[in-house]
Design an enzyme around this catalytic site. Sequence first.
Site, PDB file in Angstrom:
ATOM      1  N   ASP A 203       0.873  -1.186   0.000  1.00 38.83           N
ATOM      2  CA  ASP A 203       0.000   0.000   0.000  1.00 38.83           C
ATOM      3  C   ASP A 203       0.899   1.222   0.000  1.00 38.83           C
ATOM      4  OD1 ASP A 203      -2.259   1.723   0.265  1.00 38.83           O
ATOM      5  OD2 ASP A 203      -3.311   0.198   1.412  1.00 38.83           O
ATOM      6  N   GLY A 229       4.338   1.588  -1.914  1.00 32.25           N
ATOM      7  CA  GLY A 229       4.402   1.999  -3.306  1.00 32.25           C
ATOM      8  C   GLY A 229       3.051   2.472  -3.800  1.00 32.25           C
ATOM      9  N   ASP A 230       2.987   2.760  -5.082  1.00 35.87           N
ATOM     10  CA  ASP A 230       1.770   3.265  -5.727  1.00 35.87           C
ATOM     11  C   ASP A 230       1.298   2.217  -6.718  1.00 35.87           C
ATOM     12  OD1 ASP A 230      -0.175   4.539  -7.224  1.00 35.87           O
ATOM     13  OD2 ASP A 230       1.007   6.335  -7.622  1.00 35.87           O
ATOM     14  N   PHE A 231       0.115   1.605  -6.447  1.00 38.39           N
ATOM     15  CA  PHE A 231      -0.310   0.517  -7.325  1.00 38.39           C
ATOM     16  C   PHE A 231      -0.711   0.989  -8.722  1.00 38.39           C
ATOM     17  CE2 PHE A 231      -4.337   0.620  -4.483  1.00 38.39           C
ATOM     18  CZ  PHE A 231      -5.012   1.516  -5.292  1.00 38.39           C
ATOM     19  N   HIS A 249     -13.741  -0.667  -6.157  1.00 37.57           N
ATOM     20  CA  HIS A 249     -14.926   0.199  -6.070  1.00 37.57           C
ATOM     21  C   HIS A 249     -14.569   1.652  -5.779  1.00 37.57           C
ATOM     22  CE1 HIS A 249     -15.825  -0.088  -1.438  1.00 37.57           C
ATOM     23  NE2 HIS A 249     -14.568   0.185  -1.679  1.00 37.57           N
TER      24      HIS A 249
END
Length: 339
Positions: A203, A229-231, A249
Amino acid sequence: MHEQSLPPPARVLQMITASWIAQAIVTAAKLDIADRVKDGPVAVEALAEATGVHAPSLYRVLRALTAVGVFAETEPGRFGLTPLADCLRSDAPGSLRAYALMTGDAWCQHSVIDLLRCVETGKPAPTRLYGVDNLFQYFETAPEAAAHFNDAMTSFATQIHREAAAAYDFSGVRRLVDVGGGHGALLASVLSRYPEMRGVLFDLPRVVRDAQASLERAGVAARCEVAGGDFFRSVPEGADAYILSAILHDWSDEESLVLLRNIRRAIADGGRLLVVEAVIQPGNGPDFGKVFDLAMLVAGGGRERTEAEFRALLAAAGFRLSRMFPTASPTTVIEAVPA
């Protein structure tokens, strides 16, 4: 009277005034009333003194909550727990106190009020209210709200994660990456059931920074790597299973495709993707997903989806929806494999 036996105007009036009950619950949560009466009923004067509020006004709030089964007035002016009020204890299994606190935050209140404007413009409330593209950008500048949100998501996730871990057979998974896994509630639930499995909690760095203690309390820290990190840029590579719980969502189809394609590039041959989400059902029956979809509408441009919409989204990212596993919560575990 049971609500189904009420005439339509009375039932609609209940729905219209439901926000008053919600605010009463938020007030009780902020004042820690459930914690203060967990050992037995307490006089409202004592509760007011302990919390520094006006006793007659507090009495009126708690009296209103007794009408819907949250707290009980065991004798005049004394209030104790009920099974519903127990959910507001900070230390209760499945506590929803953190979720109640989040709904009382200004951003959440203002977003709900902005529903009509969202319908008129098709844009989420944070864009107009705070000049950001989505709620997560707002949290970058509002650490207290971000903390409430993370605690609420952990609280809510505990409910659905336990059921998801029970509904799906993870046998054969050697390395599981929980993408957007927050503080690790889901991953801890799965790892606890499968002692041979290793996990990766992934995350944003500011989110996973506080996850280690939670994993240690669950007894799974030795088998779990924590990665920040940045998904939307990339996800950890080479795992044979990836799980997204209540993540898609939050995002539009276009944004979701970026994330899903990152997983498709990273997943091992023969791997599987698991998506834990509410799946909107056809027909006019009660449906958590249909109502919660309004929160997605106002908060940041996300949406709840139907089975057909999930199939199309996964296919566009290079996956095939293979099986679906309903759970005892409002969510379903959707299994997909590389196409």
